[in-house]
Write an enzyme that holds these catalytic residues in place. Structure first.
Site, PDB file in Angstrom:
ATOM      1  N   CYS A 175     -10.985  -4.719  -3.706  1.00 51.36           N
ATOM      2  CA  CYS A 175     -10.067  -5.860  -3.629  1.00 51.36           C
ATOM      3  C   CYS A 175      -9.561  -6.132  -2.216  1.00 51.36           C
ATOM      4  O   CYS A 175      -8.628  -6.916  -2.025  1.00 51.36           O
ATOM      5  CB  CYS A 175      -8.881  -5.638  -4.554  1.00 51.36           C
ATOM      6  SG  CYS A 175      -9.336  -5.322  -6.263  1.00 51.36           S
ATOM      7  N   CYS A 205       0.866  -7.369  -6.428  1.00 47.05           N
ATOM      8  CA  CYS A 205       0.145  -6.613  -7.455  1.00 47.05           C
ATOM      9  C   CYS A 205       1.046  -6.184  -8.600  1.00 47.05           C
ATOM     10  O   CYS A 205       0.572  -5.709  -9.616  1.00 47.05           O
ATOM     11  CB  CYS A 205      -0.515  -5.386  -6.835  1.00 47.05           C
ATOM     12  SG  CYS A 205       0.657  -4.223  -6.107  1.00 47.05           S
ATOM     13  N   CYS A 258      -7.009  -1.481  -2.629  1.00 48.22           N
ATOM     14  CA  CYS A 258      -8.182  -0.833  -3.212  1.00 48.22           C
ATOM     15  C   CYS A 258      -9.456  -1.367  -2.569  1.00 48.22           C
ATOM     16  O   CYS A 258      -9.509  -2.516  -2.124  1.00 48.22           O
ATOM     17  CB  CYS A 258      -8.216  -1.069  -4.722  1.00 48.22           C
ATOM     18  SG  CYS A 258      -6.915  -0.195  -5.626  1.00 48.22           S
ATOM     19  N   CYS A 283      -5.562  -4.765 -14.063  1.00 47.10           N
ATOM     20  CA  CYS A 283      -6.024  -3.540 -13.407  1.00 47.10           C
ATOM     21  C   CYS A 283      -4.910  -2.925 -12.567  1.00 47.10           C
ATOM     22  O   CYS A 283      -4.662  -1.717 -12.625  1.00 47.10           O
ATOM     23  CB  CYS A 283      -7.245  -3.846 -12.551  1.00 47.10           C
ATOM     24  SG  CYS A 283      -8.021  -2.379 -11.827  1.00 47.10           S
ATOM     25  N   CYS A 284      -4.218  -3.742 -11.790  1.00 47.53           N
ATOM     26  CA  CYS A 284      -3.095  -3.250 -10.978  1.00 47.53           C
ATOM     27  C   CYS A 284      -1.989  -2.690 -11.866  1.00 47.53           C
ATOM     28  O   CYS A 284      -1.322  -1.714 -11.502  1.00 47.53           O
ATOM     29  CB  CYS A 284      -2.544  -4.363 -10.099  1.00 47.53           C
ATOM     30  SG  CYS A 284      -3.564  -4.773  -8.669  1.00 47.53           S
TER      31      CYS A 284
END
Length: 240
Positions: A206, A231, A203, A114-115
């Site tokens: 997270c 990340c 985020c 995702c990162c």
């Protein structure tokens, strides 16, 4: 402009204060920008604008930031009367991730994918246009990944065979207390989440507040191992 001597700069700057490091960076590179997301970065913006009023500033909008963070970005833009370039993820790659894995896949298979889409790929696009960039990293943010952080370095993660990218970390030797002393002394804007127990802010899904005496980054990706919490923006910090 003469060629930048990285080895010489590393030797000369390692014990210098942030303002000297910033001045060196801005005097040696025209095509340079500050990466902005947190308290440290606004300190650097505050310092840099006194040296070069037209310094480039960019930030990453992952699409999953806290509402307070969006307000913070706008607060900084208005306070300093500067342009802030907002980088966003590739829509097709993001659509594919969400379609195949949903909105919270990182809780199951880790945050790296995702990162990679929401942060690393947009950053890579921006850095490909620059000769150097400035970050707010500090050594004490992570003993696992940032304890050996230099004041200036070759960015091995984003350099290519055709182009070498230089990264400056002026606040490497500063503590969190020094950052907040500066913020208070110079009335620097900060994210209102800091008043709600958040120390390191990423985020929304997270990031969570930390408890007393917990390390400042313990609220990031808390469901994962405490080690090597990067990340991908500063993956060159991770020891092989």
């Amino acid at each position: 402009m003469t060629a930048f001597d990285l080895t010489k700069a590393q030797n000369e700057l390692q014990q210098k204060n942030p303002r000297i490091i910033l001045r060196t960076a801005l005097e040696n590179f025209d095509n340079i920008a500050i990466s902005f997301s947190g308290a440290e970065d606004v300190v650097l913006i505050d310092m840099a604008l006194k040296i070069r009023p037209d310094i480039q500033v960019f930030t990453l909008d992952t699409g999953r930031l806290h509402p307070e963070t969006y307000r913070f970005i706008e607060k900084v833009r208005k306070h300093y009367k500067i342009d802030i370039e907002v980088l966003t993820p590739d829509r097709e790659k993001l659509d594919e991730l969400v379609k195949n894995k949903g909105l919270f896949s990182f809780y199951e298979d880790g945050h790296q994918e995702c990162c990679g889409i929401r942060k690393v790929e947009p950053l890579r696009r921006k850095l490909a246009q620059l000769d150097a960039w400035i970050t707010g990293q500090r050594k004490d943010q992570s003993l696992d990944t940032r304890s050996d952080l230099p004041k200036v370095q070759l960015d091995s993660a984003f350099s290519t065979d055709d182009k070498k990218l230089i990264k400056f970390n002026p606040l490497a030797n500063w503590s969190s207390a020094q950052v907040w002393d500066y913020i208070e002394a110079y009335q620097v804007p900060y994210n209102e989440l800091h008043e709600k127990g958040f120390t390191s802010i990423g985020c929304e899904p997270c990031t969570r507040p930390v408890l007393p005496n917990q390390h400042e980054r313990s609220g990031r990706w808390w469901w994962e191992s405490d080690h090597k919490k990067e990340c991908g923006l500063h993956v060159d910090n991770v020891k092989k």
